[in-house]
Design a protein around this motif. Structure first.
Motif, PDB file in Angstrom:
ATOM      1  N   LEU A  31       0.998  -1.186   0.037  1.00  0.00           N
ATOM      2  CA  LEU A  31      -0.096   0.054   0.046  1.00  0.00           C
ATOM      3  C   LEU A  31       0.921   1.319   0.047  1.00  0.00           C
ATOM      4  O   LEU A  31       0.485   2.504  -0.626  1.00  0.00           O
ATOM      5  CB  LEU A  31      -0.998  -0.101   1.239  1.00  0.00           C
ATOM      6  CG  LEU A  31      -2.158  -1.064   0.997  1.00  0.00           C
ATOM      7  CD1 LEU A  31      -3.176  -1.052   2.340  1.00  0.00           C
ATOM      8  CD2 LEU A  31      -3.051  -0.962  -0.040  1.00  0.00           C
ATOM      9  N   TYR A  34       1.443   1.619  -3.577  1.00  0.00           N
ATOM     10  CA  TYR A  34       0.590   2.032  -4.186  1.00  0.00           C
ATOM     11  C   TYR A  34       0.412   3.798  -4.129  1.00  0.00           C
ATOM     12  O   TYR A  34      -0.111   4.202  -4.892  1.00  0.00           O
ATOM     13  CB  TYR A  34      -0.541   1.351  -3.756  1.00  0.00           C
ATOM     14  CG  TYR A  34      -1.834   1.471  -4.298  1.00  0.00           C
ATOM     15  CD1 TYR A  34      -1.766   1.389  -5.925  1.00  0.00           C
ATOM     16  CD2 TYR A  34      -3.164   1.753  -3.928  1.00  0.00           C
ATOM     17  CE1 TYR A  34      -3.239   1.690  -6.661  1.00  0.00           C
ATOM     18  CE2 TYR A  34      -4.357   1.893  -4.738  1.00  0.00           C
ATOM     19  CZ  TYR A  34      -4.279   1.921  -5.931  1.00  0.00           C
ATOM     20  OH  TYR A  34      -5.618   2.103  -6.628  1.00  0.00           O
ATOM     21  N   LEU A  38       0.048   6.538  -7.041  1.00  0.00           N
ATOM     22  CA  LEU A  38      -1.163   7.214  -7.197  1.00  0.00           C
ATOM     23  C   LEU A  38      -0.775   8.962  -6.961  1.00  0.00           C
ATOM     24  O   LEU A  38      -1.161   9.785  -7.760  1.00  0.00           O
ATOM     25  CB  LEU A  38      -2.204   7.175  -6.247  1.00  0.00           C
ATOM     26  CG  LEU A  38      -2.894   5.743  -6.127  1.00  0.00           C
ATOM     27  CD1 LEU A  38      -3.949   5.456  -5.131  1.00  0.00           C
ATOM     28  CD2 LEU A  38      -3.595   5.772  -7.597  1.00  0.00           C
ATOM     29  N   ILE A  65      -3.867   3.501 -14.763  1.00  0.00           N
ATOM     30  CA  ILE A  65      -4.211   3.260 -13.109  1.00  0.00           C
ATOM     31  C   ILE A  65      -4.922   2.095 -12.822  1.00  0.00           C
ATOM     32  O   ILE A  65      -4.829   1.370 -11.596  1.00  0.00           O
ATOM     33  CB  ILE A  65      -5.110   4.608 -12.514  1.00  0.00           C
ATOM     34  CG1 ILE A  65      -4.324   5.902 -12.647  1.00  0.00           C
ATOM     35  CG2 ILE A  65      -5.681   4.370 -11.287  1.00  0.00           C
ATOM     36  CD1 ILE A  65      -5.007   7.140 -12.440  1.00  0.00           C
ATOM     37  N   LEU A  66      -5.805   1.692 -13.613  1.00  0.00           N
ATOM     38  CA  LEU A  66      -6.472   0.488 -13.568  1.00  0.00           C
ATOM     39  C   LEU A  66      -5.595  -0.779 -13.595  1.00  0.00           C
ATOM     40  O   LEU A  66      -5.631  -1.764 -12.874  1.00  0.00           O
ATOM     41  CB  LEU A  66      -7.394   0.343 -14.971  1.00  0.00           C
ATOM     42  CG  LEU A  66      -8.206  -1.079 -14.985  1.00  0.00           C
ATOM     43  CD1 LEU A  66      -9.149  -1.200 -13.655  1.00  0.00           C
ATOM     44  CD2 LEU A  66      -8.988  -1.308 -16.161  1.00  0.00           C
ATOM     45  N   TYR A  68      -2.382  -0.937 -12.672  1.00  0.00           N
ATOM     46  CA  TYR A  68      -1.706  -0.738 -11.322  1.00  0.00           C
ATOM     47  C   TYR A  68      -2.285  -1.229 -10.347  1.00  0.00           C
ATOM     48  O   TYR A  68      -2.009  -2.153  -9.514  1.00  0.00           O
ATOM     49  CB  TYR A  68      -0.902   0.489 -11.229  1.00  0.00           C
ATOM     50  CG  TYR A  68       0.315   0.601 -10.209  1.00  0.00           C
ATOM     51  CD1 TYR A  68       1.489   0.651 -10.937  1.00  0.00           C
ATOM     52  CD2 TYR A  68       0.037   0.383  -8.945  1.00  0.00           C
ATOM     53  CE1 TYR A  68       2.673   0.400  -9.883  1.00  0.00           C
ATOM     54  CE2 TYR A  68       0.944   0.424  -8.077  1.00  0.00           C
ATOM     55  CZ  TYR A  68       2.298   0.261  -8.662  1.00  0.00           C
ATOM     56  OH  TYR A  68       3.616   0.416  -7.675  1.00  0.00           O
ATOM     57  N   THR A  69      -3.605  -0.899 -10.333  1.00  0.00           N
ATOM     58  CA  THR A  69      -4.525  -1.422  -9.102  1.00  0.00           C
ATOM     59  C   THR A  69      -4.865  -2.696  -9.155  1.00  0.00           C
ATOM     60  O   THR A  69      -4.768  -3.394  -8.152  1.00  0.00           O
ATOM     61  CB  THR A  69      -5.861  -0.367  -9.317  1.00  0.00           C
ATOM     62  OG1 THR A  69      -5.690   0.891  -9.073  1.00  0.00           O
ATOM     63  CG2 THR A  69      -6.810  -0.840  -8.071  1.00  0.00           C
ATOM     64  N   LEU A  70      -5.153  -3.294 -10.322  1.00  0.00           N
ATOM     65  CA  LEU A  70      -5.327  -4.486 -10.549  1.00  0.00           C
ATOM     66  C   LEU A  70      -4.041  -5.555  -9.948  1.00  0.00           C
ATOM     67  O   LEU A  70      -4.251  -6.627  -9.401  1.00  0.00           O
ATOM     68  CB  LEU A  70      -5.845  -5.209 -11.863  1.00  0.00           C
ATOM     69  CG  LEU A  70      -7.084  -4.721 -12.312  1.00  0.00           C
ATOM     70  CD1 LEU A  70      -7.465  -4.833 -13.713  1.00  0.00           C
ATOM     71  CD2 LEU A  70      -8.259  -5.227 -11.307  1.00  0.00           C
ATOM     72  N   CYS A  71      -2.931  -5.144 -10.457  1.00  0.00           N
ATOM     73  CA  CYS A  71      -1.560  -5.866  -9.994  1.00  0.00           C
ATOM     74  C   CYS A  71      -1.590  -5.615  -8.515  1.00  0.00           C
ATOM     75  O   CYS A  71      -1.124  -6.887  -8.017  1.00  0.00           O
ATOM     76  CB  CYS A  71      -0.350  -4.952 -10.673  1.00  0.00           C
ATOM     77  SG  CYS A  71      -0.233  -5.110 -12.323  1.00  0.00           S
ATOM     78  N   VAL A  72      -1.894  -4.688  -7.853  1.00  0.00           N
ATOM     79  CA  VAL A  72      -1.632  -4.496  -6.365  1.00  0.00           C
ATOM     80  C   VAL A  72      -2.877  -5.429  -5.785  1.00  0.00           C
ATOM     81  O   VAL A  72      -2.292  -6.143  -4.851  1.00  0.00           O
ATOM     82  CB  VAL A  72      -1.684  -3.033  -5.940  1.00  0.00           C
ATOM     83  CG1 VAL A  72      -1.841  -3.062  -4.289  1.00  0.00           C
ATOM     84  CG2 VAL A  72      -0.501  -2.459  -6.215  1.00  0.00           C
ATOM     85  N   ALA A  73      -3.927  -5.483  -6.297  1.00  0.00           N
ATOM     86  CA  ALA A  73      -5.067  -6.255  -5.870  1.00  0.00           C
ATOM     87  C   ALA A  73      -4.758  -7.775  -5.919  1.00  0.00           C
ATOM     88  O   ALA A  73      -5.042  -8.526  -5.150  1.00  0.00           O
ATOM     89  CB  ALA A  73      -6.395  -5.937  -6.673  1.00  0.00           C
TER      90      ALA A  73
END
Length: 435
Positions: A31, A34, A38, A65-66, A68-73
């Motif tokens: 996080l 992340y 952001l 952004i999508l 990177y967010t999916l990668c972190v998730a």
């Protein structure tokens, strides 16, 4: 002589709802990375272009952004699943060693210090103008001159010392050391850290230095978690100290490379952070095309130029210099500053795997969850590898460092230290703690 101890490693019974308990876990570190991503995507394009003198591709870019967010998730899902399937509890680790605790701790540390010093002296002897060039702020020339010498056989020694330094620091808490014994161990730990700093400064390797320092910080906080000494004041105070120290060291290395104006320092700082996400946006949107994409050369530095494993020969991979050089051309053709090539860990993964990056990062999460369990249990593999994993998560802004040379070499250190403990530890037990 037999000595023992009774210290907390990391109690698994603390309330999971406290966010501070997860600050150095895979969840917390992911996080933090992340949040940096952001923040970079929210930098106004006019400010970014002013300092970097290139178009801003990442500003509020939804596909980037999508992705990177999916990668972190995906990563966090892997961590959660591993911890759900294999929950661990930990407690007080007790040791009985076949030699004195001082000898047990210091023998590997002295060996590591000696090896790193010998490597530094060898480097200075073979490049007699090295120190003069550094003092003359010609660090960029030094970096180019010794880069492949260091990436070869000399890279092993500083990383060997870093792994031993982490192990000695952690294990020093497993023995009741007082008086001159504690002062001696603490002094050798400081000497080892100074040797790492000197080795990094000689070749202007920010990555090696930050790996050592951030790894120590992760171990220190993990130890404090085990003794219940973590609170908001502790986190913010020590976090501020770490940020300031790392920033000063970063600017010092830039100064040695000949960067002395404030605007140039800002350009360098953004070049190692926000610029990587700008290149990530270029990769995701198809603006940056790496010549060797799809063959694993950007995914893993070990595949490209391992000094231990024969991947490059088995895969008939191109020369490491060709792979590295190809990145500069790819970035330049995209209309960006060709001297800054990092596209972030997720950018390199995407260039080789595309949207298969998501299941790949899920596997990453499983590995991180296992490493977190290992360090909570005080196992050698966790003590040496989890600090490296933690740094790699914070270094998602850079390269895919987890599959690069440091992890390869530190894995060898794990084997060495595990065998060392097998020989010199008579017995060890893990007893539950009631807090």
């Amino acid at each position: 002589m037999v000595e023992g101890s009774n210290h907390s490693v990391l109690n698994g019974s603390y309330p999971a709802s406290r966010w501070l308990d997860h600050i150095v876990s895979p969840y917390g570190l992911a996080l933090i990375s992340y949040a940096l991503f952001l923040f970079s995507c929210l930098i106004p394009a006019s400010i970014y272009s002013r300092y970097m003198m290139e178009p801003d591709l990442m500003f509020l870019d939804l596909p980037t952004i999508l992705f990177y967010t999916l990668c972190v998730a995906s990563f966090l899902a892997g961590v959660w699943l591993l911890n759900w399937l294999f929950p661990v509890s930990s407690g007080a680790r007790k040791f009985e060693t076949r030699i004195s605790s001082i000898s047990f701790l210091l023998l590997p540390l002295i060996l590591g210090i000696a090896a790193a010093v010998i490597a530094d002296l060898y480097l200075i002897n073979n490049f007699p103008t090295l120190l003069v060039s550094l003092m003359a702020q010609q660090g960029a020339d030094v970096k180019d001159t010794v880069a492949f010498e260091v990436d070869g056989h000399l890279a092993f020694m500083p990383l060997l010392l870093i792994g031993i330094l982490w192990w000695s620091f952690w294990r020093s808490y497993d023995f009741v050391l007082q008086g001159w014994r504690w002062r001696l161990v603490r002094s050798l730990l400081v000497v080892a850290l100074l040797v790492v700093i000197a080795s990094s400064a000689l070749v202007l390797s920010r990555n090696t230095l930050m790996l050592a320092l951030i790894g120590l910080a992760i171990l220190y906080v993990t130890r404090k978690l085990g003794s219940g000494q973590i609170n908001s004041r502790f986190i913010f105070k020590n976090g501020a100290v770490i940020v300031v120290c790392l920033s000063l060291l970063f600017f010092l290395f830039s100064y040695l490379r000949g960067v002395d104006s404030w605007d140039e320092q800002i350009n360098t700082l953004m070049g190692y952070t926000a610029a990587s996400y700008n290149r990530l946006a270029g990769v995701v949107n198809g603006r940056i095309h790496y010549p060797f994409a799809g063959h694993g050369m950007y995914l893993s530095g070990v595949l490209a130029h391992s000094q231990v494993l024969p991947f490059s020969r088995l895969l008939e991979a191109p020369e490491p210099l060709d792979v590295w050089s190809s990145e500069f051309g790819a970035v330049s053709r995209a209309g960006l500053d060709g001297s800054l090539i990092w596209s972030g860990a997720f950018g390199y993964i995407f260039s080789d795997l595309g949207w298969l990056s998501l299941p790949f990062l899920f596997v990453y999460g499983l590995l991180y969850g296992a490493a977190w369990n290992w360090i909570k249990q005080g196992r050698v593999i966790g003590i040496v590898l989890y600090p490296c994993f933690g740094f790699c998560a914070l270094f998602w802004v850079g390269s895919n460092y987890l599959l690069d040379q440091p992890t390869e070499i530190l894995s060898i250190v794990v084997v060495f230290l595990a065998l060392y403990e097998l020989v010199f530890v008579r017995s060890q037990t893990l007893a539950p703690i009631n807090r």
